[in-house]
Design an enzyme around this catalytic site. Structure first.
Site, mmCIF file in Angstrom:
data_model
loop_
_atom_site.group_PDB
_atom_site.id
_atom_site.type_symbol
_atom_site.label_atom_id
_atom_site.label_comp_id
_atom_site.label_asym_id
_atom_site.label_seq_id
_atom_site.Cartn_x
_atom_site.Cartn_y
_atom_site.Cartn_z
ATOM 1 N N TRP A 184 3.646 0.676 4.038
ATOM 2 C CA TRP A 184 3.261 0.356 2.664
ATOM 3 C C TRP A 184 1.781 0.041 2.572
ATOM 4 O O TRP A 184 1.112 0.409 1.605
ATOM 5 C CB TRP A 184 4.137 -0.749 2.083
ATOM 6 N N LYS B 114 13.917 -5.066 -5.174
ATOM 7 C CA LYS B 114 14.303 -5.674 -3.907
ATOM 8 C C LYS B 114 14.841 -7.091 -4.113
ATOM 9 O O LYS B 114 15.972 -7.360 -3.785
ATOM 10 C CB LYS B 114 13.119 -5.680 -2.943
ATOM 11 N N ASP C 12 0.914 -7.380 -1.878
ATOM 12 C CA ASP C 12 2.079 -6.586 -2.268
ATOM 13 C C ASP C 12 3.310 -7.324 -1.752
ATOM 14 O O ASP C 12 3.684 -7.187 -0.594
ATOM 15 C CB ASP C 12 1.986 -5.187 -1.655
HETATM 16 C C1 LIG Z 1 9.500 -0.720 -2.019
HETATM 17 C C2 LIG Z 1 8.086 -1.074 -1.776
HETATM 18 C C3 LIG Z 1 7.026 -0.424 -2.449
HETATM 19 C C4 LIG Z 1 7.253 0.703 -3.417
HETATM 20 O O1 LIG Z 1 7.808 0.240 -4.572
HETATM 21 P P1 LIG Z 1 8.084 1.207 -5.827
HETATM 22 O O2 LIG Z 1 8.527 0.209 -6.844
HETATM 23 O O3 LIG Z 1 9.126 2.184 -5.422
HETATM 24 O O4 LIG Z 1 6.805 1.870 -6.185
HETATM 25 C C5 LIG Z 1 5.740 -0.838 -2.191
HETATM 26 N N1 LIG Z 1 5.485 -1.829 -1.324
HETATM 27 C C6 LIG Z 1 6.464 -2.467 -0.647
HETATM 28 C C7 LIG Z 1 6.126 -3.559 0.311
HETATM 29 C C8 LIG Z 1 7.790 -2.102 -0.851
HETATM 30 O O5 LIG Z 1 8.773 -2.734 -0.198
#
Ligand SMILES: *Cc1c(COP(=O)(O)O)cnc(C)c1O
Length: 360
Positions: free
Chosen positions: A102, A196, A172
């Site tokens: 990521w 999540k 993030d």
């Molecule tokens: C799932 C995830 C993403 C991507 O998220 P989307 O909502 O599908 O764009 C980005 N960063 C992390 C750490 C993730 O777990």
């Protein structure tokens, strides 16, 4: 059909109590005669839902008053671009820490807008650890430092918030937000896709220190400007109303269960027992540095990968689903966010022990 224990990395399990409440309010939200899905986002009823949701999040995360909470769409992936588009603030360089898949995506997107200084990377360890803060080569002129506190695919998680001095820290938190208390005041910006640990896909939450909100780069679409959304209470256009409402039910559920301290205790206990079972087995293996193992995403491999599909089939038959690891890592991955009951982890551990007995 009873509910299964779903170990998906996202979209992931939601608390059953929340789903039941949403079901009971599906066709008639509290005497309004309509579903939340059918409400005008500018109507009094929906505004009350939106405000309450924000208030719950502010309360459980203890978000200071000088931070705006934005309820956006486009996923965490859109934030990879929105951050440099909005927050370079006249500078042309930003620091990024690379701890996995990521981080890499965030870096690749930022490179379209500015010079990216990868100040530290754990690539040499195949992303099984976190680079020591003492080795980071931060640029004092950087507009911000971006990192990924929990790498969802590799299962690597920072154990503390790095100090970046006067340069604002951006995170993030897609797969770790709400898993434990954090000191929001240490961050310039926090963002997370909802699917999540917050609620349904389609909602993205951004928590931003107000003084950072500025004019975006020339040519930035109105919808990609934090200023637009901040000035319009996330209602410049139609927000993801239903996902926003469900997120509110989840925040309320967290509050009623003792808030983020209680979540942290439960999450640590769940993760500790699963790692302990893996480590003592001699059959399952997790490659991550013990100091930086994720509480939320636990990848593991079997001694013999030829048994992977058998493991997955039998787990599914036992009501334990979506354990297949990410294609880039292989093996298994158990994602155990807030909504995964401890009983689900206990069942997984028993299943793994049985499977080893029969196949080890
Ligand atoms: C799932 C995830 C993403 C991507 O998220 P989307 O909502 O599908 O764009 C980005 N960063 C992390 C750490 C993730 O777990």
């Amino acid at each position: 059909m009873s509910r299964v224990y779903n170990f998906s990395a996202g979209p992931a399990m939601l608390p059953e109590e929340v789903l039941k409440q949403a079901a009971s309010e599906m066709t008639d939200w509290r005497g309004s005669g309509m579903s939340v899905m059918e409400m005008s986002h500018r109507g009094k009823e929906y505004i009350s839902i939106a405000k309450k949701t924000e208030a719950y999040l502010r309360e459980i995360m203890e978000i200071p008053d000088n931070y705006k909470i934005l309820f956006l769409q486009g996923g965490a992936s859109s934030q990879f671009a929105m951050i440099p588009m909005n927050l370079l603030r006249g500078r042309n360089t930003a620091d990024y820490i690379n701890t996995g898949q990521w981080s890499k995506k965030a870096i690749a997107e930022a490179k379209r807008y500015c010079n990216v200084n990868v100040a530290a990377t754990s690539e040499a360890s195949n992303f099984t650890t976190v680079p020591a803060r003492s080795e980071w080569k931060l640029n004092p002129d950087a507009a911000y430092v971006h990192y990924t506190p929990n790498e969802t695919i590799g299962g690597v998680e920072f154990d503390s918030i790095p100090d970046t001095g006067n340069v604002p820290l951006f995170a993030d938190m897609s797969s770790t937000i709400l898993s434990r208390p954090i000191d929001v005041s240490k961050f310039g910006l926090i963002y997370a896709g909802a699917q999540k640990n917050i609620g349904p896909a389609g909602l993205t939450i951004v928590i931003i220190r107000e003084d950072l909100i500025d004019e975006p780069l020339p040519g930035t679409p109105v919808m990609f400007s934090y200023k637009t959304h901040a000035e319009n209470e996330s209602m410049y256009n139609t927000p993801p109303t239903y996902a926003w409402y469900i997120a509110g039910l989840v925040f309320e559920w967290i509050k009623n269960r003792g808030g983020l301290d209680a979540m942290a205790r439960l999450n640590k206990r769940k993760a500790d027992k699963l790692y302990a079972a893996i480590d003592k087995s001699g059959f399952y293996k997790n490659p991550v540095d013990k100091n930086y193992r994720s509480w939320m995403n636990i990848p593991f491999t079997l001694k013999n990968s030829g048994l992977d599909s058998k493991f997955l089939e039998e787990a599914k038959a036992a009501g334990l689903v979506t354990l297949k690891g990410h294609r880039s890592v292989g093996g298994m991955r158990a994602s155990i966010y807030n909504a995964m009951p401890e009983e689900g982890v206990d069942k997984l551990i028993s299943f793994m022990e049985e499977f080893q007995k029969k196949n080890g």
